[in-house]
Write an enzyme that holds these catalytic residues in place. Structure first.
Site, PDB file in Angstrom:
ATOM      1  N   HIS A   1      -5.042  -6.715   0.142  1.00 58.29           N
ATOM      2  CA  HIS A   1      -5.317  -7.898  -0.691  1.00 58.29           C
ATOM      3  C   HIS A   1      -4.476  -9.109  -0.261  1.00 58.29           C
ATOM      4  O   HIS A   1      -3.410  -8.963   0.368  1.00 58.29           O
ATOM      5  CB  HIS A   1      -5.035  -7.569  -2.158  1.00 58.29           C
ATOM      6  CG  HIS A   1      -3.593  -7.227  -2.411  1.00 58.29           C
ATOM      7  ND1 HIS A   1      -2.630  -8.181  -2.572  1.00 58.29           N
ATOM      8  CD2 HIS A   1      -2.956  -6.040  -2.484  1.00 58.29           C
ATOM      9  CE1 HIS A   1      -1.456  -7.607  -2.743  1.00 58.29           C
ATOM     10  NE2 HIS A   1      -1.625  -6.294  -2.686  1.00 58.29           N
TER      11      HIS A   1
ATOM     12  N   ASN B   1       3.804 -10.830  -5.502  1.00 53.31           N
ATOM     13  CA  ASN B   1       4.277 -10.933  -4.105  1.00 53.31           C
ATOM     14  C   ASN B   1       5.058 -12.237  -3.982  1.00 53.31           C
ATOM     15  O   ASN B   1       6.140 -12.283  -3.401  1.00 53.31           O
ATOM     16  CB  ASN B   1       3.120 -10.989  -3.104  1.00 53.31           C
ATOM     17  CG  ASN B   1       2.353  -9.689  -2.962  1.00 53.31           C
ATOM     18  OD1 ASN B   1       1.132  -9.696  -2.783  1.00 53.31           O
ATOM     19  ND2 ASN B   1       3.053  -8.562  -3.048  1.00 53.31           N
TER      20      ASN B   1
ATOM     21  N   ARG C   1      -6.308  -7.584  -7.857  1.00 50.47           N
ATOM     22  CA  ARG C   1      -5.979  -8.297  -6.620  1.00 50.47           C
ATOM     23  C   ARG C   1      -6.812  -7.793  -5.438  1.00 50.47           C
ATOM     24  O   ARG C   1      -7.185  -8.575  -4.560  1.00 50.47           O
ATOM     25  CB  ARG C   1      -4.466  -8.236  -6.322  1.00 50.47           C
ATOM     26  CG  ARG C   1      -3.829  -6.853  -6.221  1.00 50.47           C
ATOM     27  CD  ARG C   1      -2.310  -7.008  -6.259  1.00 50.47           C
ATOM     28  NE  ARG C   1      -1.541  -5.790  -6.004  1.00 50.47           N
ATOM     29  CZ  ARG C   1      -1.196  -4.900  -6.927  1.00 50.47           C
ATOM     30  NH1 ARG C   1      -1.612  -5.064  -8.178  1.00 50.47           N
ATOM     31  NH2 ARG C   1      -0.445  -3.849  -6.612  1.00 50.47           N
TER      32      ARG C   1
ATOM     33  N   GLU D   1      -2.458   0.777  -5.391  1.00 51.75           N
ATOM     34  CA  GLU D   1      -1.130   0.732  -4.771  1.00 51.75           C
ATOM     35  C   GLU D   1      -0.332   1.956  -5.234  1.00 51.75           C
ATOM     36  O   GLU D   1      -0.610   2.527  -6.309  1.00 51.75           O
ATOM     37  CB  GLU D   1      -0.423  -0.569  -5.181  1.00 51.75           C
ATOM     38  CG  GLU D   1       0.958  -0.783  -4.595  1.00 51.75           C
ATOM     39  CD  GLU D   1       1.006  -0.662  -3.073  1.00 51.75           C
ATOM     40  OE1 GLU D   1       0.845   0.476  -2.567  1.00 51.75           O
ATOM     41  OE2 GLU D   1       1.211  -1.674  -2.392  1.00 51.75           O
TER      42      GLU D   1
ATOM     43  N   HIS E   1      -4.403  -1.814  -0.789  1.00 43.51           N
ATOM     44  CA  HIS E   1      -3.002  -2.241  -0.937  1.00 43.51           C
ATOM     45  C   HIS E   1      -2.131  -1.805   0.243  1.00 43.51           C
ATOM     46  O   HIS E   1      -2.497  -0.883   0.985  1.00 43.51           O
ATOM     47  CB  HIS E   1      -2.454  -1.646  -2.228  1.00 43.51           C
ATOM     48  CG  HIS E   1      -3.282  -2.015  -3.403  1.00 43.51           C
ATOM     49  ND1 HIS E   1      -2.998  -3.085  -4.214  1.00 43.51           N
ATOM     50  CD2 HIS E   1      -4.453  -1.488  -3.865  1.00 43.51           C
ATOM     51  CE1 HIS E   1      -3.930  -3.204  -5.143  1.00 43.51           C
ATOM     52  NE2 HIS E   1      -4.815  -2.239  -4.961  1.00 43.51           N
TER      53      HIS E   1
HETATM   54  O1  LIG Z   1       5.437  -4.242  -4.667  1.00 49.71           O
HETATM   55  C1  LIG Z   1       4.538  -3.519  -4.205  1.00 49.71           C
HETATM   56  O2  LIG Z   1       3.699  -2.953  -4.901  1.00 49.71           O
HETATM   57  C2  LIG Z   1       4.466  -3.303  -2.703  1.00 49.71           C
HETATM   58  C3  LIG Z   1       3.456  -4.187  -2.072  1.00 49.71           C
HETATM   59  O3  LIG Z   1       3.610  -5.537  -2.386  1.00 49.71           O
HETATM   60  O4  LIG Z   1       5.715  -3.575  -2.166  1.00 49.71           O
HETATM   61  P1  LIG Z   1       6.304  -2.944  -0.812  1.00 49.71           P
HETATM   62  O5  LIG Z   1       6.346  -4.069   0.170  1.00 49.71           O
HETATM   63  O6  LIG Z   1       7.633  -2.462  -1.202  1.00 49.71           O
HETATM   64  O7  LIG Z   1       5.430  -1.845  -0.350  1.00 49.71           O
END
Ligand SMILES: O=C(O)[C@@H](CO)OP(=O)(O)O
Length: 332
Positions: free
Chosen positions: A86, A92, A135, A189, A259
């Site tokens: 996404h 983010n 997202r 995710e 994700h």
């Molecule tokens: O916060 C999250 O869900 C993930 C993706 O944005 O973070 P990370 O970069 O730690 O995988």
């Protein structure tokens, strides 16, 4: 598997699990085709409305009486698979651990999704899978606004008999001009446990950079009360094998909008990466990756490397022919 994660899987699953699993409606891959690292820990997925919707739809089938749409299609010897993480989300942007919290895209993320759509606008798409999170769904929909084929992506609602009946499309011609979109929680995710909502920089200051790096990028180590990448793979890769791979095997071109970590686990499976190699795999927001599925194998055809579309992907002969047809139709 840690008890907390088992509970988290069940908790997520129970939100959408309304009806019993209809095993007869699925084309199952034999388990001996599954690499050992996934086979050992492959968990039994509960029935979900989204799984049922994968097969039990009439979009790809001319006759509603046929409940295996992929069987009615002309077999093809290759199919395209597009993966897109996404676009940038509001969390983010704030540098917060997001996981399964359902946060929308920022304006920048909307732009990234549109740019991603331009890069794949000449690649055929018959089916779209997204996670159940907004997202990923926004990204898929925004990307498809750029597609040259101009088919309409339509989210399937098979969570209840009424939802399915009330969203039925009665024109076969209209169905042909549509792309079914299947939302599945298994593509969500990774569940980030007690890190969800915390600032990533502050968490690294508190627990140490090394510890936080292991939580974020290692394969086996779960964040507190959350899913490790390995646990995320158990549901995402199983979903891919049970629901997406059979569509590719039937010649349907598939886009998956999901994700960073659910896609890392799927890429690990597609590219046969080791648990060490996957620690350095990091996906940018809104960047599409193209694979070709041919004779049971996945071949990576690249990710965008330049701003000119010709440099983006190494087309296969079939994709080049599709592109020519689009060009010819545009000049009529
Ligand atoms: O916060 C999250 O869900 C993930 C993706 O944005 O973070 P990370 O970069 O730690 O995988």
């Amino acid at each position: 598997m840690a008890t907390s994660t088992t509970m988290s899987h069940q908790a997520i699953g129970s939100v959408v699990s309304q009806r019993p699993f209809k095993a007869s409606q699925f084309l199952k891959e034999p388990l001996n085709n599954v690499p050992m690292k996934f086979r050992q820990k492959r968990f039994k997925i509960e029935a979900t409305a989204s799984q049922i919707s994968v097969v039990d739809n009439t979009f790809l089938s001319p006759s509603p009486s046929k409940n295996k749409p992929h069987e009615s299609k002309k077999k093809s010897n290759e199919a395209a698979l597009i993966l897109i993480r996404h676009g940038e989300s509001l969390w983010n942007e704030k540098n917060l651990f997001t996981g399964c919290v359902d946060v929308p895209l920022t304006q920048k993320g909307v732009g990234e999704a549109i740019e991603a759509g331009k890069k794949i606008s000449n690649i055929p798409v018959d089916l779209i899978f997204t996670s159940s999170l907004i997202r990923a769904q926004m990204t898929a929909m925004l990307a498809m606004t750029q597609h040259r084929r101009k088919k309409v992506p339509i989210i399937l609602h098979n969570e209840s008999v009424k939802a399915k009946t009330w969203s039925h499309v009665f024109s076969e011609e209209t169905r042909k001009q549509s792309i079914p979109v299947i939302a599945a929680w298994q593509l969500n995710e990774r569940m980030y446990g007690e890190l969800q909502g915390l600032n990533k920089k502050e968490t690294a200051e508190r627990y140490g950079t090394q510890q936080v790096h292991e939580w974020r990028r290692s394969y086996e180590i779960p964040p507190p009360k959350g899913e490790s990448l390995e646990m995320c793979a158990e549901r995402a890769v199983a979903y891919f094998e049970d629901n997406i791979k059979p569509e590719l095997a039937s010649g349907n071109n598939v886009m998956i909008a999901a994700h960073g970590n659910s896609l890392r686990s799927i890429i690990m499976y597609l590219d046969d990466l080791t648990s060490q190699e996957v620690t350095t795999l990091d996906l940018s927001t809104g960047v599409p990756l193209l694979y070709i599925f041919k004779e049971g194998k996945f071949m990576k055809r690249g990710s965008p490397v330049g701003s000119t579309e010709a440099g983006v992907y190494a087309y296969t002969k079939r994709l080049a022919q599709y592109r020519e047809k689009l060009d010819a139709a545009a000049t009529i």
